[in-house]
Structures are given as structure tokens and as C-alpha cells.
Scaffold this motif. Structure first.
Motif, PDB file in Angstrom:
ATOM      1  N   ILE A 140       0.848  -1.169  -0.105  1.00 35.11           N
ATOM      2  CA  ILE A 140       0.139  -0.067  -0.023  1.00 35.11           C
ATOM      3  C   ILE A 140       0.859   1.099  -0.105  1.00 35.11           C
ATOM      4  CG2 ILE A 140      -1.817   1.323   1.293  1.00 35.11           C
ATOM      5  CD1 ILE A 140      -2.761  -1.436   2.452  1.00 35.11           C
ATOM      6  N   ALA A 141       0.732   2.116  -0.832  1.00 32.18           N
ATOM      7  CA  ALA A 141       1.377   3.387  -1.076  1.00 32.18           C
ATOM      8  C   ALA A 141       0.782   4.398  -0.009  1.00 32.18           C
ATOM      9  CB  ALA A 141       1.266   4.035  -2.546  1.00 32.18           C
ATOM     10  N   GLN A 142       1.829   4.778   0.915  1.00 36.84           N
ATOM     11  CA  GLN A 142       1.317   5.702   1.871  1.00 36.84           C
ATOM     12  C   GLN A 142       1.538   6.965   1.533  1.00 36.84           C
ATOM     13  OE1 GLN A 142      -0.250   4.606   4.708  1.00 36.84           O
ATOM     14  NE2 GLN A 142       0.069   2.404   4.101  1.00 36.84           N
ATOM     15  N   GLY A 143       0.688   7.916   1.638  1.00 35.35           N
ATOM     16  CA  GLY A 143       0.903   9.496   1.297  1.00 35.35           C
ATOM     17  C   GLY A 143       1.006   9.759  -0.060  1.00 35.35           C
ATOM     18  N   LEU A 144       0.272   8.928  -0.932  1.00 34.85           N
ATOM     19  CA  LEU A 144       0.056   9.211  -2.142  1.00 34.85           C
ATOM     20  C   LEU A 144      -1.140   9.949  -2.588  1.00 34.85           C
ATOM     21  CD1 LEU A 144       2.288   6.619  -3.991  1.00 34.85           C
ATOM     22  CD2 LEU A 144       2.929   8.960  -3.729  1.00 34.85           C
ATOM     23  N   GLN A 145      -2.129   9.999  -1.759  1.00 38.13           N
ATOM     24  CA  GLN A 145      -3.503  10.366  -1.844  1.00 38.13           C
ATOM     25  C   GLN A 145      -3.545  11.562  -2.821  1.00 38.13           C
ATOM     26  OE1 GLN A 145      -6.110   9.619   1.415  1.00 38.13           O
ATOM     27  NE2 GLN A 145      -6.837   7.860   0.329  1.00 38.13           N
ATOM     28  N   LYS A 146      -2.780  12.406  -2.168  1.00 35.11           N
ATOM     29  CA  LYS A 146      -2.947  14.146  -2.400  1.00 35.11           C
ATOM     30  C   LYS A 146      -2.406  14.117  -4.035  1.00 35.11           C
ATOM     31  CE  LYS A 146      -1.449  17.308   0.251  1.00 35.11           C
ATOM     32  NZ  LYS A 146      -0.695  18.039   1.069  1.00 35.11           N
ATOM     33  N   GLU A 147      -1.265  13.202  -4.472  1.00 26.66           N
ATOM     34  CA  GLU A 147      -0.883  13.432  -5.711  1.00 26.66           C
ATOM     35  C   GLU A 147      -1.889  12.717  -6.794  1.00 26.66           C
ATOM     36  OE1 GLU A 147       0.855  12.367  -3.129  1.00 26.66           O
ATOM     37  OE2 GLU A 147       2.696  13.761  -3.084  1.00 26.66           O
ATOM     38  N   GLN A 148      -2.675  11.853  -6.164  1.00 27.45           N
ATOM     39  CA  GLN A 148      -3.640  11.164  -7.037  1.00 27.45           C
ATOM     40  C   GLN A 148      -4.751  11.976  -7.303  1.00 27.45           C
ATOM     41  OE1 GLN A 148      -4.678   7.540  -4.779  1.00 27.45           O
ATOM     42  NE2 GLN A 148      -2.752   6.391  -5.950  1.00 27.45           N
ATOM     43  N   TYR A 149      -5.193  12.529  -6.244  1.00 31.62           N
ATOM     44  CA  TYR A 149      -6.375  13.768  -6.491  1.00 31.62           C
ATOM     45  C   TYR A 149      -5.957  14.705  -7.382  1.00 31.62           C
ATOM     46  CZ  TYR A 149      -9.030  11.386  -2.860  1.00 31.62           C
ATOM     47  OH  TYR A 149      -9.643  10.334  -1.804  1.00 31.62           O
TER      48      TYR A 149
END
Length: 81
Positions: A30-39
Motif C-alpha cells: 500500500i502506497a502511503q501518502g500518495l492520495q494528494k498526488e492522485q487527487y
């Protein structure tokens, strides 16, 4: 065609039994901390799509923008009410 069927030697890295699951929050898959970049990427693609369609037809661009605004409004309405 002559194909030999043989067993491959077991690797030293291959597990002999089921391994325990990792500790919570330590899962390497699980990639941690990449949600902001995905959004940011998704929003950027949406803006690029609207701009590309708007280049060919203003009416279609307005229809997509209106549908997007209406979708966001309805999602927010149903989630928070």
C-alpha cells in the motif's frame, strides 16, 4: 516436440508455510501518502478533458461542466444531509 517435465528446485526465498501478515500501517503493498498526488492528477485530467472538448465544441464543454458541478453538488448533498 519433446518437452521435458521436471520439478524446479525450491528457492531459498520461497516460503514453506504461510507467513504472518505485516503489522498494521506497515503493509509494503500500500502506497502511503500518495492520495494528494492522485487527487491532483485526477483533477488535472478532468480539466484537460474539459479543455480538449471545449476546443471543439463550446456547448459540449458547458454540458460537461454543468454535469460535473451537478454531480459534485448532489454527492455533497447526499453525504452531508
Amino acid at each position: 516436440m519433446n518437452l521435458f517435465i521436471q520439478e524446479l528446485p525450491a528457492s531459498k526465498l520461497a516460503p514453506k508455510a504461510v507467513q504472518e501478515t505485516p503489522a498494521p500501517g506497515k503493509d509494503p503493498l500500500i502506497a502511503q501518502g500518495l492520495q494528494k498526488e492522485q487527487y491532483v492528477g485526477i483533477i488535472g485530467l478532468a480539466i484537460a478533458l474539459i479543455a480538449a472538448v471545449g476546443f471543439f465544441s463550446r456547448r459540449v464543454e458547458y454540458a460537461i461542466a454543468f454535469a460535473l458541478f451537478l454531480s459534485v453538488f448532489l454527492i455533497a448533498l447526499f453525504l452531508f444531509v
